[in-house]
Design a protein around this motif. Structure first.
Motif, PDB file in Angstrom:
ATOM      1  N   ASP A 182       9.070 -29.360  53.102  1.00  0.00           N
ATOM      2  CA  ASP A 182      10.721 -28.605  53.605  1.00  0.00           C
ATOM      3  C   ASP A 182      10.749 -27.204  52.512  1.00  0.00           C
ATOM      4  O   ASP A 182       9.875 -27.577  51.385  1.00  0.00           O
ATOM      5  CB  ASP A 182      11.627 -29.595  53.249  1.00  0.00           C
ATOM      6  CG  ASP A 182      12.944 -28.879  53.463  1.00  0.00           C
ATOM      7  OD1 ASP A 182      13.657 -28.411  52.594  1.00  0.00           O
ATOM      8  OD2 ASP A 182      13.356 -28.768  54.725  1.00  0.00           O
ATOM      9  N   ALA A 183      11.471 -26.368  52.723  1.00  0.00           N
ATOM     10  CA  ALA A 183      11.596 -25.326  51.831  1.00  0.00           C
ATOM     11  C   ALA A 183      11.951 -25.749  50.321  1.00  0.00           C
ATOM     12  O   ALA A 183      11.266 -25.158  49.203  1.00  0.00           O
ATOM     13  CB  ALA A 183      12.553 -24.251  52.334  1.00  0.00           C
ATOM     14  N   ASN A 184      12.745 -26.784  50.317  1.00  0.00           N
ATOM     15  CA  ASN A 184      13.019 -27.241  48.840  1.00  0.00           C
ATOM     16  C   ASN A 184      11.961 -28.003  48.291  1.00  0.00           C
ATOM     17  O   ASN A 184      12.225 -28.325  47.015  1.00  0.00           O
ATOM     18  CB  ASN A 184      14.383 -28.094  48.970  1.00  0.00           C
ATOM     19  CG  ASN A 184      15.488 -27.347  49.671  1.00  0.00           C
ATOM     20  OD1 ASN A 184      15.872 -26.177  49.188  1.00  0.00           O
ATOM     21  ND2 ASN A 184      16.297 -27.915  50.464  1.00  0.00           N
ATOM     22  N   LYS A 208       8.244 -24.174  45.402  1.00  0.00           N
ATOM     23  CA  LYS A 208       8.705 -23.161  44.480  1.00  0.00           C
ATOM     24  C   LYS A 208       8.365 -21.856  45.041  1.00  0.00           C
ATOM     25  O   LYS A 208       7.110 -21.761  45.426  1.00  0.00           O
ATOM     26  CB  LYS A 208       8.319 -23.373  43.193  1.00  0.00           C
ATOM     27  CG  LYS A 208       9.083 -24.677  42.351  1.00  0.00           C
ATOM     28  CD  LYS A 208       8.712 -24.655  41.000  1.00  0.00           C
ATOM     29  CE  LYS A 208       9.499 -25.637  40.555  1.00  0.00           C
ATOM     30  NZ  LYS A 208       8.537 -26.990  40.172  1.00  0.00           N
ATOM     31  N   SER A 233      16.475 -15.484  50.447  1.00  0.00           N
ATOM     32  CA  SER A 233      17.040 -16.694  51.197  1.00  0.00           C
ATOM     33  C   SER A 233      16.539 -16.691  52.557  1.00  0.00           C
ATOM     34  O   SER A 233      15.918 -17.708  53.139  1.00  0.00           O
ATOM     35  CB  SER A 233      18.695 -16.706  51.315  1.00  0.00           C
ATOM     36  OG  SER A 233      18.885 -17.908  51.948  1.00  0.00           O
ATOM     37  N   THR A 265      12.717 -17.270  52.464  1.00  0.00           N
ATOM     38  CA  THR A 265      12.085 -18.334  51.907  1.00  0.00           C
ATOM     39  C   THR A 265      12.725 -19.578  52.495  1.00  0.00           C
ATOM     40  O   THR A 265      12.166 -20.692  52.436  1.00  0.00           O
ATOM     41  CB  THR A 265      12.249 -18.559  50.296  1.00  0.00           C
ATOM     42  OG1 THR A 265      13.701 -18.424  50.209  1.00  0.00           O
ATOM     43  CG2 THR A 265      11.501 -17.238  49.702  1.00  0.00           C
ATOM     44  N   HIS A 302      15.416 -21.062  51.169  1.00  0.00           N
ATOM     45  CA  HIS A 302      16.104 -21.600  50.046  1.00  0.00           C
ATOM     46  C   HIS A 302      17.571 -20.934  50.013  1.00  0.00           C
ATOM     47  O   HIS A 302      17.796 -19.975  50.369  1.00  0.00           O
ATOM     48  CB  HIS A 302      15.407 -21.213  48.723  1.00  0.00           C
ATOM     49  CG  HIS A 302      14.468 -21.818  48.294  1.00  0.00           C
ATOM     50  ND1 HIS A 302      14.718 -23.135  47.264  1.00  0.00           N
ATOM     51  CD2 HIS A 302      13.109 -22.091  48.614  1.00  0.00           C
ATOM     52  CE1 HIS A 302      13.397 -23.977  47.129  1.00  0.00           C
ATOM     53  NE2 HIS A 302      12.638 -23.026  47.917  1.00  0.00           N
ATOM     54  N   HIS A 303      18.527 -21.626  49.727  1.00  0.00           N
ATOM     55  CA  HIS A 303      19.918 -21.289  49.683  1.00  0.00           C
ATOM     56  C   HIS A 303      20.180 -20.102  48.725  1.00  0.00           C
ATOM     57  O   HIS A 303      19.635 -20.244  47.435  1.00  0.00           O
ATOM     58  CB  HIS A 303      20.911 -22.246  49.299  1.00  0.00           C
ATOM     59  CG  HIS A 303      22.206 -22.218  49.509  1.00  0.00           C
ATOM     60  ND1 HIS A 303      23.124 -21.376  48.763  1.00  0.00           N
ATOM     61  CD2 HIS A 303      23.151 -22.520  50.633  1.00  0.00           C
ATOM     62  CE1 HIS A 303      24.130 -21.263  49.216  1.00  0.00           C
ATOM     63  NE2 HIS A 303      24.433 -22.126  50.168  1.00  0.00           N
ATOM     64  N   ASN A 362      20.473 -20.900  44.955  1.00  0.00           N
ATOM     65  CA  ASN A 362      19.356 -21.309  44.039  1.00  0.00           C
ATOM     66  C   ASN A 362      18.434 -20.381  43.732  1.00  0.00           C
ATOM     67  O   ASN A 362      17.337 -20.788  43.151  1.00  0.00           O
ATOM     68  CB  ASN A 362      18.630 -22.575  44.803  1.00  0.00           C
ATOM     69  CG  ASN A 362      19.540 -23.737  45.444  1.00  0.00           C
ATOM     70  OD1 ASN A 362      20.396 -23.985  44.636  1.00  0.00           O
ATOM     71  ND2 ASN A 362      19.324 -24.126  46.503  1.00  0.00           N
ATOM     72  N   ILE A 363      18.664 -18.866  44.078  1.00  0.00           N
ATOM     73  CA  ILE A 363      17.892 -17.922  43.848  1.00  0.00           C
ATOM     74  C   ILE A 363      18.071 -17.150  42.472  1.00  0.00           C
ATOM     75  O   ILE A 363      19.483 -16.928  42.398  1.00  0.00           O
ATOM     76  CB  ILE A 363      17.682 -17.285  45.020  1.00  0.00           C
ATOM     77  CG1 ILE A 363      17.131 -17.759  46.107  1.00  0.00           C
ATOM     78  CG2 ILE A 363      16.982 -15.944  44.697  1.00  0.00           C
ATOM     79  CD1 ILE A 363      17.335 -17.020  47.603  1.00  0.00           C
TER      80      ILE A 363
END
Length: 255
Positions: A149-151, A154, A177, A180, A182-183, A186-187
């Motif tokens: 998963d994306a999470n 890194k 976001s 990738t 990711h939220h 979180n960036i």
């Protein structure tokens, strides 16, 4: 870095994506020096259209001997496609087009495993519009092939043209976001400062070797045009072969 019984893990753990092959060539010496200096048991490879299938391929342009007149492989570099599939470098340099081909080829399946930990995207600003959408979907397919998963992975992206206009940072996070997965919260944006190392004869030669075309201001920074040309003259006296293109701007804005 994961190691088993003190030995290098034979798996692709980081994918570095570049929009141009020349950028990969420019980074090879740096990553090799980093690995050597850190004493990590790591390897890297460049996998693009210029990578030979094996050492008998017509694309093979390395010579492994002690001559100063031949192109030598780096100590930590995996050189051919067959060797990449067999030895599986820890760090894989490639571009989006080749990554697409790798996903489609059954013989490259084993490069995509759950050992993937990092995806690095250089010159991220080049992936705007439809190119950004294609890259986002491509990365989701890579993650699926790796069972990730994306999470679970890194991401690090770089760009020198982000800008500082009002709202630019939030726009940047939204953009990253979307690529990738990711939220945006979180960036993290990390700013850097340009460092201009002293230019040596060897660094100029490396710069010329790494590019089909390079601006003089990028090749020899931090000095006047007279000093730049004098340095090229000195190197040419030593046997350096360079084709120079001079552009002169006239008063009427013509060339």
């Amino acid at each position: 870095k994961d190691q088993v019984n003190g030995q290098r893990t034979q798996a692709v753990e980081a994918i570095f994506l570049y929009p141009l092959n020349a950028l990969m060539e420019d980074q090879k010496e740096r990553i090799n020096n980093f690995i050597t200096f850190s004493e990590k048991q790591l390897t890297f490879a460049v996998y693009n259209g210029n990578t030979p299938e094996d050492r008998n391929d017509s694309k093979w342009d390395y010579e492994v001997d002690d001559s100063n007149d031949v192109k030598k492989p780096f100590e930590n570099e995996v050189l051919t496609r067959k060797e990449i599939r067999k030895d599986k470098p820890n760090i894989l340099f490639t571009n989006p087009s080749m990554l697409e081909y790798m996903l489609l080829r059954h013989k490259d399946d084993e490069l995509f495993t759950d050992r993937l930990k990092w995806i690095v995207i250089d010159e991220t600003h080049t992936f705007k519009g439809s190119a950004g959408a294609e890259l986002a979907l491509l990365l989701r397919r890579v993650l699926k092939a790796c069972g990730k998963d994306a999470n679970d992975v890194k991401f690090a992206t770089s760009s020198a043209t982000i800008g500082n206009a009002p709202g630019a940072e939030q726009d940047l996070k939204t953009f990253i976001s979307a690529i990738t997965g990711h939220h945006p919260d979180n960036i993290k944006r990390i700013e850097g400062k340009r460092s201009e190392p002293a230019t040596t004869d060897e660094s100029i030669k490396r710069g010329l070797a790494a590019h089909d075309f390079i601006l003089l201001k990028d090749l020899i920074p931090n000095c006047s045009i007279e000093e730049k040309l004098r340095k090229l003259d000195e190197l040419s006296d030593g046997g350096l072969r360079v084709r120079l293109h001079y552009y002169l701007q006239s008063l009427n804005m013509g060339l």
